[in-house]
Design a protein around this motif. Sequence first.
Motif, PDB file in Angstrom:
ATOM      1  N   GLN A  74       0.983  -1.146   0.030  1.00 25.57           N
ATOM      2  CA  GLN A  74      -0.024   0.070  -0.003  1.00 25.57           C
ATOM      3  C   GLN A  74       0.979   1.203   0.035  1.00 25.57           C
ATOM      4  OE1 GLN A  74      -3.279  -0.144   0.011  1.00 25.57           O
ATOM      5  NE2 GLN A  74      -3.168  -2.193  -0.039  1.00 25.57           N
ATOM      6  N   GLY A  75       0.563   2.371  -0.655  1.00 25.80           N
ATOM      7  CA  GLY A  75       1.457   3.510  -0.672  1.00 25.80           C
ATOM      8  C   GLY A  75       1.249   4.271   0.424  1.00 25.80           C
ATOM      9  N   VAL A  76       0.055   4.139   1.302  1.00 24.21           N
ATOM     10  CA  VAL A  76       0.082   4.615   2.445  1.00 24.21           C
ATOM     11  C   VAL A  76       0.096   3.840   3.869  1.00 24.21           C
ATOM     12  CG1 VAL A  76      -1.470   6.188   3.966  1.00 24.21           C
ATOM     13  CG2 VAL A  76      -1.524   6.426   1.323  1.00 24.21           C
ATOM     14  N   THR A  77       0.613   4.205   4.810  1.00 27.18           N
ATOM     15  CA  THR A  77       0.939   3.309   5.692  1.00 27.18           C
ATOM     16  C   THR A  77       0.260   3.853   7.093  1.00 27.18           C
ATOM     17  OG1 THR A  77       2.966   4.306   6.228  1.00 27.18           O
ATOM     18  CG2 THR A  77       3.007   2.368   5.072  1.00 27.18           C
ATOM     19  N   PRO A  78      -1.008   3.773   7.208  1.00 30.32           N
ATOM     20  CA  PRO A  78      -1.690   4.171   8.369  1.00 30.32           C
ATOM     21  C   PRO A  78      -1.507   2.993   9.473  1.00 30.32           C
ATOM     22  CG  PRO A  78      -3.179   3.156   7.029  1.00 30.32           C
ATOM     23  CD  PRO A  78      -1.990   3.291   6.303  1.00 30.32           C
ATOM     24  N   VAL A  79      -1.473   3.512  10.752  1.00 30.84           N
ATOM     25  CA  VAL A  79      -1.504   2.622  11.940  1.00 30.84           C
ATOM     26  C   VAL A  79      -2.701   2.265  12.233  1.00 30.84           C
ATOM     27  CG1 VAL A  79      -0.648   2.448  14.497  1.00 30.84           C
ATOM     28  CG2 VAL A  79       0.572   3.923  12.893  1.00 30.84           C
ATOM     29  N   PHE A  80      -2.965   0.978  12.508  1.00 33.17           N
ATOM     30  CA  PHE A  80      -4.134   0.114  12.745  1.00 33.17           C
ATOM     31  C   PHE A  80      -4.605   0.815  14.301  1.00 33.17           C
ATOM     32  CE2 PHE A  80      -2.409  -2.688   9.428  1.00 33.17           C
ATOM     33  CZ  PHE A  80      -3.796  -2.592   8.644  1.00 33.17           C
ATOM     34  N   GLN A  81      -5.781   0.767  14.428  1.00 33.92           N
ATOM     35  CA  GLN A  81      -6.177   1.306  15.940  1.00 33.92           C
ATOM     36  C   GLN A  81      -5.967   0.214  17.024  1.00 33.92           C
ATOM     37  OE1 GLN A  81      -6.925   4.722  16.488  1.00 33.92           O
ATOM     38  NE2 GLN A  81      -6.040   4.739  14.304  1.00 33.92           N
ATOM     39  N   THR A  82      -6.102  -0.894  16.522  1.00 29.97           N
ATOM     40  CA  THR A  82      -6.278  -1.915  17.410  1.00 29.97           C
ATOM     41  C   THR A  82      -5.394  -3.314  16.868  1.00 29.97           C
ATOM     42  OG1 THR A  82      -8.360  -2.996  16.738  1.00 29.97           O
ATOM     43  CG2 THR A  82      -8.557  -1.405  18.620  1.00 29.97           C
ATOM     44  N   PHE A  83      -4.986  -4.156  17.571  1.00 30.60           N
ATOM     45  CA  PHE A  83      -4.411  -5.286  17.081  1.00 30.60           C
ATOM     46  C   PHE A  83      -5.483  -6.088  16.454  1.00 30.60           C
ATOM     47  CE2 PHE A  83      -1.189  -4.490  20.222  1.00 30.60           C
ATOM     48  CZ  PHE A  83       0.067  -4.774  19.501  1.00 30.60           C
ATOM     49  N   GLN A  84      -6.612  -6.240  16.754  1.00 27.47           N
ATOM     50  CA  GLN A  84      -7.875  -6.878  16.005  1.00 27.47           C
ATOM     51  C   GLN A  84      -8.055  -6.499  14.805  1.00 27.47           C
ATOM     52  OE1 GLN A  84     -10.477  -9.098  17.769  1.00 27.47           O
ATOM     53  NE2 GLN A  84     -11.626  -9.199  16.148  1.00 27.47           N
ATOM     54  N   GLU A  85      -7.947  -5.154  14.634  1.00 29.56           N
ATOM     55  CA  GLU A  85      -8.228  -4.533  13.363  1.00 29.56           C
ATOM     56  C   GLU A  85      -6.907  -5.009  12.373  1.00 29.56           C
ATOM     57  OE1 GLU A  85      -7.654   0.070  11.602  1.00 29.56           O
ATOM     58  OE2 GLU A  85      -8.698   0.011  13.410  1.00 29.56           O
ATOM     59  N   ALA A  86      -5.722  -4.962  12.850  1.00 23.95           N
ATOM     60  CA  ALA A  86      -4.645  -5.303  12.151  1.00 23.95           C
ATOM     61  C   ALA A  86      -4.627  -6.910  11.796  1.00 23.95           C
ATOM     62  CB  ALA A  86      -3.162  -5.181  12.960  1.00 23.95           C
ATOM     63  N   PHE A  87      -5.184  -7.530  12.676  1.00 23.97           N
ATOM     64  CA  PHE A  87      -5.296  -9.067  12.374  1.00 23.97           C
ATOM     65  C   PHE A  87      -6.540  -9.414  11.331  1.00 23.97           C
ATOM     66  CE2 PHE A  87      -3.486 -10.162  16.900  1.00 23.97           C
ATOM     67  CZ  PHE A  87      -2.290 -10.050  16.392  1.00 23.97           C
ATOM     68  N   GLU A  88      -7.457  -8.522  11.402  1.00 21.64           N
ATOM     69  CA  GLU A  88      -8.460  -8.642  10.427  1.00 21.64           C
ATOM     70  C   GLU A  88      -8.285  -8.235   9.222  1.00 21.64           C
ATOM     71  OE1 GLU A  88     -11.922  -6.383  12.052  1.00 21.64           O
ATOM     72  OE2 GLU A  88     -12.299  -7.950  13.639  1.00 21.64           O
ATOM     73  N   TYR A  89      -7.201  -7.383   8.948  1.00 20.85           N
ATOM     74  CA  TYR A  89      -6.551  -6.913   7.741  1.00 20.85           C
ATOM     75  C   TYR A  89      -5.794  -8.280   7.171  1.00 20.85           C
ATOM     76  CZ  TYR A  89      -4.691  -3.908   4.233  1.00 20.85           C
ATOM     77  OH  TYR A  89      -4.189  -3.272   3.014  1.00 20.85           O
ATOM     78  N   VAL A  90      -5.122  -8.645   8.029  1.00 24.12           N
ATOM     79  CA  VAL A  90      -4.353  -9.735   7.295  1.00 24.12           C
ATOM     80  C   VAL A  90      -5.267 -10.974   6.873  1.00 24.12           C
ATOM     81  CG1 VAL A  90      -2.723 -11.712   8.062  1.00 24.12           C
ATOM     82  CG2 VAL A  90      -2.192  -9.176   8.860  1.00 24.12           C
ATOM     83  N   PHE A  91      -6.171 -11.337   7.585  1.00 26.82           N
ATOM     84  CA  PHE A  91      -7.286 -12.362   7.264  1.00 26.82           C
ATOM     85  C   PHE A  91      -7.973 -11.960   6.036  1.00 26.82           C
ATOM     86  CE2 PHE A  91     -11.741 -13.229   6.710  1.00 26.82           C
ATOM     87  CZ  PHE A  91     -11.687 -14.546   6.725  1.00 26.82           C
ATOM     88  N   HIS A  92      -8.068 -10.547   5.602  1.00 18.05           N
ATOM     89  CA  HIS A  92      -8.639 -10.078   4.377  1.00 18.05           C
ATOM     90  C   HIS A  92      -7.459 -10.330   3.280  1.00 18.05           C
ATOM     91  CE1 HIS A  92     -12.794  -9.240   5.597  1.00 18.05           C
ATOM     92  NE2 HIS A  92     -12.195  -8.659   6.608  1.00 18.05           N
ATOM     93  N   LEU A  93      -6.456  -9.958   3.481  1.00 12.00           N
ATOM     94  CA  LEU A  93      -5.231 -10.318   2.588  1.00 12.00           C
ATOM     95  C   LEU A  93      -5.205 -11.611   2.159  1.00 12.00           C
ATOM     96  CD1 LEU A  93      -2.090  -8.190   3.988  1.00 12.00           C
ATOM     97  CD2 LEU A  93      -3.340  -7.581   1.934  1.00 12.00           C
TER      98      LEU A  93
END
Length: 161
Positions: A74-93
């Motif tokens: 991704q061109g932009v590197t925002p910080v996820f708000q929670t670990f849950q949000e980060a893990f869900e993003y990985v799941f979608h990847l």
Amino acid sequence: MFIGRKEELGKLEKLWRSEKFQHPVIYGRRRVGKTALIREFIKDKEAIFFTGIESSEQQNLENLSRAILATAQQGVTPVFQTFQEAFEYVFHLTLEKRLVFVIDEWDCVMNYPFYRAILDFVARGSIPASRFLDQLGSLRGNTPAAAYPLLWNIAGRHDTP
């Protein structure tokens, strides 16, 4: 140069070839080559490799965000708000492409009281079930409900006895 560990690499490759979700936990004494084994395994695979550091939860979340988004290209590197949000993003990847998700030095980002209760009851057998349940109840009473999802994967610590 990586030498040895053919059996372990073979097991990881077998899991990788499986059509099902796999969640191997690699643990053991410090300084025996666990990280080198993982790096050798992922060298020809798309992977997210995150190493926890002994710092704040926020710093680990920022580092995890960078590791995830670097792999997601991704061109932009925002910080996820929670670990849950980060893990869900990985799941979608993983719905889009096959990849390996590595969390090294997990103990740096985990919940130690919960980990100790699990270790004492399950691994060491040093406390009875009633005490284990008491400890979990106490932890639940002292833990914000929003943090519950973060407690799910703490028993794969790299230096578990």
